[in-house]
Design a protein around this motif. Sequence first.
Motif, PDB file in Angstrom:
ATOM      1  N   PRO A   1      40.294  76.326  24.045  1.00  0.00           N
ATOM      2  CA  PRO A   1      40.969  77.763  24.366  1.00  0.00           C
ATOM      3  C   PRO A   1      40.870  78.244  25.922  1.00  0.00           C
ATOM      4  O   PRO A   1      41.081  77.788  26.351  1.00  0.00           O
ATOM      5  CB  PRO A   1      38.911  78.769  24.651  1.00  0.00           C
TER       6      PRO A   1
ATOM      7  N   THR B   1      44.147  81.595  28.246  1.00  0.00           N
ATOM      8  CA  THR B   1      44.464  83.096  28.076  1.00  0.00           C
ATOM      9  C   THR B   1      46.004  82.624  27.576  1.00  0.00           C
ATOM     10  O   THR B   1      46.641  83.196  27.584  1.00  0.00           O
ATOM     11  CB  THR B   1      44.298  83.234  29.701  1.00  0.00           C
TER      12      THR B   1
ATOM     13  N   ASN C   1      41.640  88.210  26.830  1.00  0.00           N
ATOM     14  CA  ASN C   1      41.172  88.640  27.865  1.00  0.00           C
ATOM     15  C   ASN C   1      41.331  89.730  28.577  1.00  0.00           C
ATOM     16  O   ASN C   1      41.950  89.559  30.032  1.00  0.00           O
ATOM     17  CB  ASN C   1      41.238  87.736  28.393  1.00  0.00           C
TER      18      ASN C   1
ATOM     19  N   ARG D   1      38.390  71.280  27.095  1.00  0.00           N
ATOM     20  CA  ARG D   1      38.595  72.365  28.228  1.00  0.00           C
ATOM     21  C   ARG D   1      39.534  71.036  29.275  1.00  0.00           C
ATOM     22  O   ARG D   1      39.455  69.939  29.205  1.00  0.00           O
ATOM     23  CB  ARG D   1      37.864  72.829  29.658  1.00  0.00           C
ATOM     24  N   GLY D   2      40.612  71.658  30.333  1.00  0.00           N
ATOM     25  CA  GLY D   2      41.340  70.744  31.321  1.00  0.00           C
ATOM     26  C   GLY D   2      40.492  71.247  32.345  1.00  0.00           C
ATOM     27  O   GLY D   2      40.176  71.950  32.547  1.00  0.00           O
TER      28      GLY D   2
ATOM     29  N   ASP E   1      37.942  74.103  40.238  1.00  0.00           N
ATOM     30  CA  ASP E   1      37.787  74.115  38.395  1.00  0.00           C
ATOM     31  C   ASP E   1      36.291  74.051  37.667  1.00  0.00           C
ATOM     32  O   ASP E   1      35.789  74.513  36.698  1.00  0.00           O
ATOM     33  CB  ASP E   1      39.072  73.803  37.055  1.00  0.00           C
TER      34      ASP E   1
ATOM     35  N   GLN F   1      48.937  68.531  37.343  1.00  0.00           N
ATOM     36  CA  GLN F   1      47.498  69.248  37.622  1.00  0.00           C
ATOM     37  C   GLN F   1      47.766  70.359  38.762  1.00  0.00           C
ATOM     38  O   GLN F   1      46.972  70.976  38.489  1.00  0.00           O
ATOM     39  CB  GLN F   1      46.407  67.776  38.826  1.00  0.00           C
TER      40      GLN F   1
ATOM     41  N   ILE G   1      49.359  72.400  38.014  1.00  0.00           N
ATOM     42  CA  ILE G   1      50.455  73.874  37.139  1.00  0.00           C
ATOM     43  C   ILE G   1      48.960  75.139  37.080  1.00  0.00           C
ATOM     44  O   ILE G   1      48.306  74.294  36.782  1.00  0.00           O
ATOM     45  CB  ILE G   1      50.700  73.877  35.831  1.00  0.00           C
TER      46      ILE G   1
HETATM   47  P1  ADP Z   1      41.346  80.201  31.019  1.00  0.00           P
HETATM   48  O1  ADP Z   1      41.965  81.725  31.312  1.00  0.00           O
HETATM   49  O2  ADP Z   1      40.548  80.095  30.020  1.00  0.00           O
HETATM   50  O3  ADP Z   1      41.111  79.464  32.083  1.00  0.00           O
HETATM   51  P2  ADP Z   1      43.652  79.275  31.310  1.00  0.00           P
HETATM   52  O4  ADP Z   1      45.176  79.503  30.502  1.00  0.00           O
HETATM   53  O5  ADP Z   1      43.771  79.294  32.290  1.00  0.00           O
HETATM   54  O6  ADP Z   1      42.553  79.964  30.654  1.00  0.00           O
HETATM   55  O7  ADP Z   1      43.469  77.876  31.251  1.00  0.00           O
HETATM   56  C1  ADP Z   1      43.134  76.952  29.711  1.00  0.00           C
HETATM   57  C2  ADP Z   1      42.752  75.815  29.870  1.00  0.00           C
HETATM   58  O8  ADP Z   1      43.736  74.680  30.387  1.00  0.00           O
HETATM   59  C3  ADP Z   1      41.668  75.557  30.783  1.00  0.00           C
HETATM   60  O9  ADP Z   1      40.377  74.744  30.474  1.00  0.00           O
HETATM   61  C4  ADP Z   1      42.489  75.395  32.147  1.00  0.00           C
HETATM   62  O10 ADP Z   1      41.701  74.733  33.505  1.00  0.00           O
HETATM   63  C5  ADP Z   1      43.026  74.225  31.623  1.00  0.00           C
HETATM   64  N1  ADP Z   1      44.499  73.950  32.150  1.00  0.00           N
HETATM   65  C6  ADP Z   1      44.902  74.620  32.534  1.00  0.00           C
HETATM   66  N2  ADP Z   1      45.827  74.251  33.586  1.00  0.00           N
HETATM   67  C7  ADP Z   1      46.487  72.999  33.469  1.00  0.00           C
HETATM   68  C8  ADP Z   1      47.220  72.032  34.180  1.00  0.00           C
HETATM   69  N3  ADP Z   1      48.187  72.154  34.405  1.00  0.00           N
HETATM   70  N4  ADP Z   1      46.565  71.334  33.690  1.00  0.00           N
HETATM   71  C9  ADP Z   1      45.689  70.893  32.975  1.00  0.00           C
HETATM   72  N5  ADP Z   1      44.867  71.552  32.353  1.00  0.00           N
HETATM   73  C10 ADP Z   1      44.693  72.648  32.699  1.00  0.00           C
END
Ligand code: ADP
Length: 169
Positions: free
Chosen positions: A11, A13, A42, A96-97, A103, A133, A135
């Motif tokens: 999931p 945004t 969102n 999740r990342g 984070d 990382q 980004i």
């Molecule tokens: P949210 O509003 O849920 O944070 P995002 O679109 O910002 O939505 O991020 C979605 C998921 O991707 C989150 O788990 C975020 O930590 C991960 N994420 C965002 N950018 C990166 C990245 N550069 N490398 C790894 N994971 C990422």
Amino acid sequence: MSDGKRIGLYPGTFDPITLGHLDIIERSAGLVDHLIIGVSNNPAKNPLFDLDERIKMVERETAFLADKKGIAVEVRSFNSLLMTFVEEIGASVILRGLRAVSDFEYEFQMTAMNYQLNPNVETVFLMADPSLQAIASRLVKEIAIYDGEIEKFVTPTIRDDVLTKLGKK
Ligand code: ADP
């Protein structure tokens, strides 16, 4: 879980989808039988791209996975509590990342709350690729607003979308 298949949900945004997201998507797809990318409506985050635009961008940018790697991902939107959506689609894993310590705090708390809501669903964290990382969608937008170059953070088509949206193209 339906017919024994492990369904995973990634999931976010995705405002807009970045190279960091794409890396997590590709790696996540290898861990589950079926990966669903959940695009959160969102409105509280005041996204630059509306929900339909974000869905289309995610669909377009992930199409190469099916073409080149035989990985089929499904893109769905949701407007509900994450756990309600997870149950609706029959997912057993949330992916999740994790980029940095920053984070961690938020994710740790959210995972604990989600676990209370449904202990049958595990959240799995993938460490961000070190080269990606830094980004973040928020920074991509900020850099573009101030006429910085974003080509290292997003695909060429997403770069075009961002510049067009900001009236810079
Ligand atoms: P949210 O509003 O849920 O944070 P995002 O679109 O910002 O939505 O991020 C979605 C998921 O991707 C989150 O788990 C975020 O930590 C991960 N994420 C965002 N950018 C990166 C990245 N550069 N490398 C790894 N994971 C990422």
